[in-house]
Design a protein around this motif. Structure first.
Motif, PDB file in Angstrom:
ATOM      1  N   ARG A  19       0.832  -1.208   0.000  1.00  0.00           N
ATOM      2  CA  ARG A  19       0.000   0.000   0.000  1.00  0.00           C
ATOM      3  C   ARG A  19       0.872   1.264   0.000  1.00  0.00           C
ATOM      4  O   ARG A  19       0.611   2.213  -0.729  1.00  0.00           O
ATOM      5  N   ARG A  20       1.921   1.265   0.839  1.00  0.00           N
ATOM      6  CA  ARG A  20       2.804   2.441   0.928  1.00  0.00           C
ATOM      7  C   ARG A  20       3.506   2.707  -0.401  1.00  0.00           C
ATOM      8  O   ARG A  20       3.584   3.849  -0.858  1.00  0.00           O
ATOM      9  N   LEU A  21       4.015   1.644  -1.062  1.00  0.00           N
ATOM     10  CA  LEU A  21       4.693   1.848  -2.333  1.00  0.00           C
ATOM     11  C   LEU A  21       3.723   2.345  -3.400  1.00  0.00           C
ATOM     12  O   LEU A  21       4.039   3.280  -4.127  1.00  0.00           O
ATOM     13  N   LYS A  22       2.547   1.750  -3.481  1.00  0.00           N
ATOM     14  CA  LYS A  22       1.580   2.183  -4.491  1.00  0.00           C
ATOM     15  C   LYS A  22       1.149   3.626  -4.256  1.00  0.00           C
ATOM     16  O   LYS A  22       0.973   4.380  -5.209  1.00  0.00           O
ATOM     17  N   THR A  23       1.005   4.035  -3.005  1.00  0.00           N
ATOM     18  CA  THR A  23       0.668   5.430  -2.685  1.00  0.00           C
ATOM     19  C   THR A  23       1.748   6.372  -3.193  1.00  0.00           C
ATOM     20  O   THR A  23       1.465   7.487  -3.615  1.00  0.00           O
ATOM     21  N   ASN A  24       2.999   5.899  -3.164  1.00  0.00           N
ATOM     22  CA  ASN A  24       4.130   6.700  -3.629  1.00  0.00           C
ATOM     23  C   ASN A  24       4.483   6.446  -5.093  1.00  0.00           C
ATOM     24  O   ASN A  24       5.590   6.757  -5.539  1.00  0.00           O
ATOM     25  N   LYS A  25       3.528   5.847  -5.834  1.00  0.00           N
ATOM     26  CA  LYS A  25       3.675   5.625  -7.281  1.00  0.00           C
ATOM     27  C   LYS A  25       4.860   4.717  -7.633  1.00  0.00           C
ATOM     28  O   LYS A  25       5.513   4.879  -8.655  1.00  0.00           O
ATOM     29  N   ILE A  26       5.143   3.754  -6.745  1.00  0.00           N
ATOM     30  CA  ILE A  26       6.188   2.766  -6.994  1.00  0.00           C
ATOM     31  C   ILE A  26       5.497   1.445  -7.340  1.00  0.00           C
ATOM     32  O   ILE A  26       4.668   0.959  -6.564  1.00  0.00           O
ATOM     33  N   GLU A  27       5.829   0.900  -8.500  1.00  0.00           N
ATOM     34  CA  GLU A  27       5.219  -0.351  -8.939  1.00  0.00           C
ATOM     35  C   GLU A  27       5.572  -1.476  -7.973  1.00  0.00           C
ATOM     36  O   GLU A  27       6.738  -1.698  -7.668  1.00  0.00           O
ATOM     37  N   CYS A  28       4.540  -2.183  -7.484  1.00  0.00           N
ATOM     38  CA  CYS A  28       4.739  -3.244  -6.496  1.00  0.00           C
ATOM     39  C   CYS A  28       3.669  -4.306  -6.675  1.00  0.00           C
ATOM     40  O   CYS A  28       2.515  -3.991  -6.983  1.00  0.00           O
ATOM     41  N   GLU A  29       4.063  -5.564  -6.481  1.00  0.00           N
ATOM     42  CA  GLU A  29       3.134  -6.682  -6.636  1.00  0.00           C
ATOM     43  C   GLU A  29       3.410  -7.695  -5.527  1.00  0.00           C
ATOM     44  O   GLU A  29       4.548  -8.119  -5.328  1.00  0.00           O
ATOM     45  N   LEU A  30       2.364  -8.076  -4.790  1.00  0.00           N
ATOM     46  CA  LEU A  30       2.513  -9.128  -3.787  1.00  0.00           C
ATOM     47  C   LEU A  30       2.549 -10.476  -4.487  1.00  0.00           C
ATOM     48  O   LEU A  30       1.887 -10.675  -5.500  1.00  0.00           O
ATOM     49  N   MET A  31       3.343 -11.395  -3.928  1.00  0.00           N
ATOM     50  CA  MET A  31       3.537 -12.696  -4.555  1.00  0.00           C
ATOM     51  C   MET A  31       3.985 -13.707  -3.513  1.00  0.00           C
ATOM     52  O   MET A  31       4.471 -13.315  -2.450  1.00  0.00           O
ATOM     53  N   PRO A  32       3.847 -15.000  -3.806  1.00  0.00           N
ATOM     54  CA  PRO A  32       4.444 -15.995  -2.910  1.00  0.00           C
ATOM     55  C   PRO A  32       5.965 -15.834  -2.937  1.00  0.00           C
ATOM     56  O   PRO A  32       6.542 -15.528  -3.982  1.00  0.00           O
ATOM     57  N   VAL A  33       6.589 -16.015  -1.794  1.00  0.00           N
ATOM     58  CA  VAL A  33       8.045 -15.877  -1.733  1.00  0.00           C
ATOM     59  C   VAL A  33       8.678 -17.054  -2.479  1.00  0.00           C
ATOM     60  O   VAL A  33       8.313 -18.206  -2.247  1.00  0.00           O
ATOM     61  N   PRO A  34       9.624 -16.777  -3.393  1.00  0.00           N
ATOM     62  CA  PRO A  34      10.327 -17.876  -4.058  1.00  0.00           C
ATOM     63  C   PRO A  34      10.945 -18.823  -3.028  1.00  0.00           C
ATOM     64  O   PRO A  34      11.427 -18.383  -1.977  1.00  0.00           O
ATOM     65  N   ARG A  35      10.908 -20.094  -3.315  1.00  0.00           N
ATOM     66  CA  ARG A  35      11.350 -21.125  -2.377  1.00  0.00           C
ATOM     67  C   ARG A  35      12.731 -20.859  -1.788  1.00  0.00           C
ATOM     68  O   ARG A  35      12.965 -21.086  -0.610  1.00  0.00           O
ATOM     69  N   GLN A  36      13.657 -20.354  -2.591  1.00  0.00           N
ATOM     70  CA  GLN A  36      15.027 -20.139  -2.103  1.00  0.00           C
ATOM     71  C   GLN A  36      15.163 -18.918  -1.189  1.00  0.00           C
ATOM     72  O   GLN A  36      16.201 -18.713  -0.575  1.00  0.00           O
ATOM     73  N   LEU A  37      14.111 -18.114  -1.066  1.00  0.00           N
ATOM     74  CA  LEU A  37      14.144 -16.923  -0.224  1.00  0.00           C
ATOM     75  C   LEU A  37      13.183 -17.109   0.941  1.00  0.00           C
ATOM     76  O   LEU A  37      12.135 -16.501   0.982  1.00  0.00           O
ATOM     77  N   SER A  38      13.537 -17.921   1.890  1.00  0.00           N
ATOM     78  CA  SER A  38      12.610 -18.239   2.971  1.00  0.00           C
ATOM     79  C   SER A  38      12.094 -16.991   3.661  1.00  0.00           C
ATOM     80  O   SER A  38      12.753 -15.956   3.684  1.00  0.00           O
ATOM     81  N   SER A  39      10.884 -17.107   4.216  1.00  0.00           N
ATOM     82  CA  SER A  39      10.254 -15.995   4.915  1.00  0.00           C
ATOM     83  C   SER A  39       9.375 -16.535   6.023  1.00  0.00           C
ATOM     84  O   SER A  39       8.882 -17.649   5.942  1.00  0.00           O
ATOM     85  N   ASN A  40       9.172 -15.737   7.024  1.00  0.00           N
ATOM     86  CA  ASN A  40       8.275 -16.139   8.102  1.00  0.00           C
ATOM     87  C   ASN A  40       6.829 -16.224   7.644  1.00  0.00           C
ATOM     88  O   ASN A  40       6.078 -17.041   8.130  1.00  0.00           O
TER      89      ASN A  40
END
Length: 79
Positions: A19-40
């Motif tokens: 939301r913050r990036l889109k408000t600031n006109k920065i292209e952003c897309e939510l996605m599943p984290v690639p397997r090699q980049l683990s995330s909580n």
């Protein structure tokens, strides 16, 4: 512009970041984290940015990777 993937501690952190990036006109897309980049939380944000990516860091971000030459390289870690 460089392409990045940010991974987060929580789903809500990813949503707020998007939301913050889109408000600031920065292209952003939510996605599943690639397997090699683990995330909580399993949700990442893919975005393009042409300035210092550290300026976008907040308490919700676990790691940020830049995507170059077909590979992810860590550029920020909360640890």
């Amino acid at each position: 512009m460089d392409e990045y993937v940010a991974v987060f501690f929580t789903h809500s952190g990813a949503i707020k970041f998007n939301r913050r990036l889109k408000t600031n006109k920065i292209e952003c897309e939510l996605m599943p984290v690639p397997r090699q980049l683990s995330s909580n939380c399993g949700i990442g944000a893919k975005f393009t940015f042409d300035k210092d990516v550290i300026d976008l860091v907040d308490d919700e971000i676990e790691k940020i990777f830049i995507f170059e030459n077909g590979e992810y390289r860590l550029v920020y870690s909360e640890e």
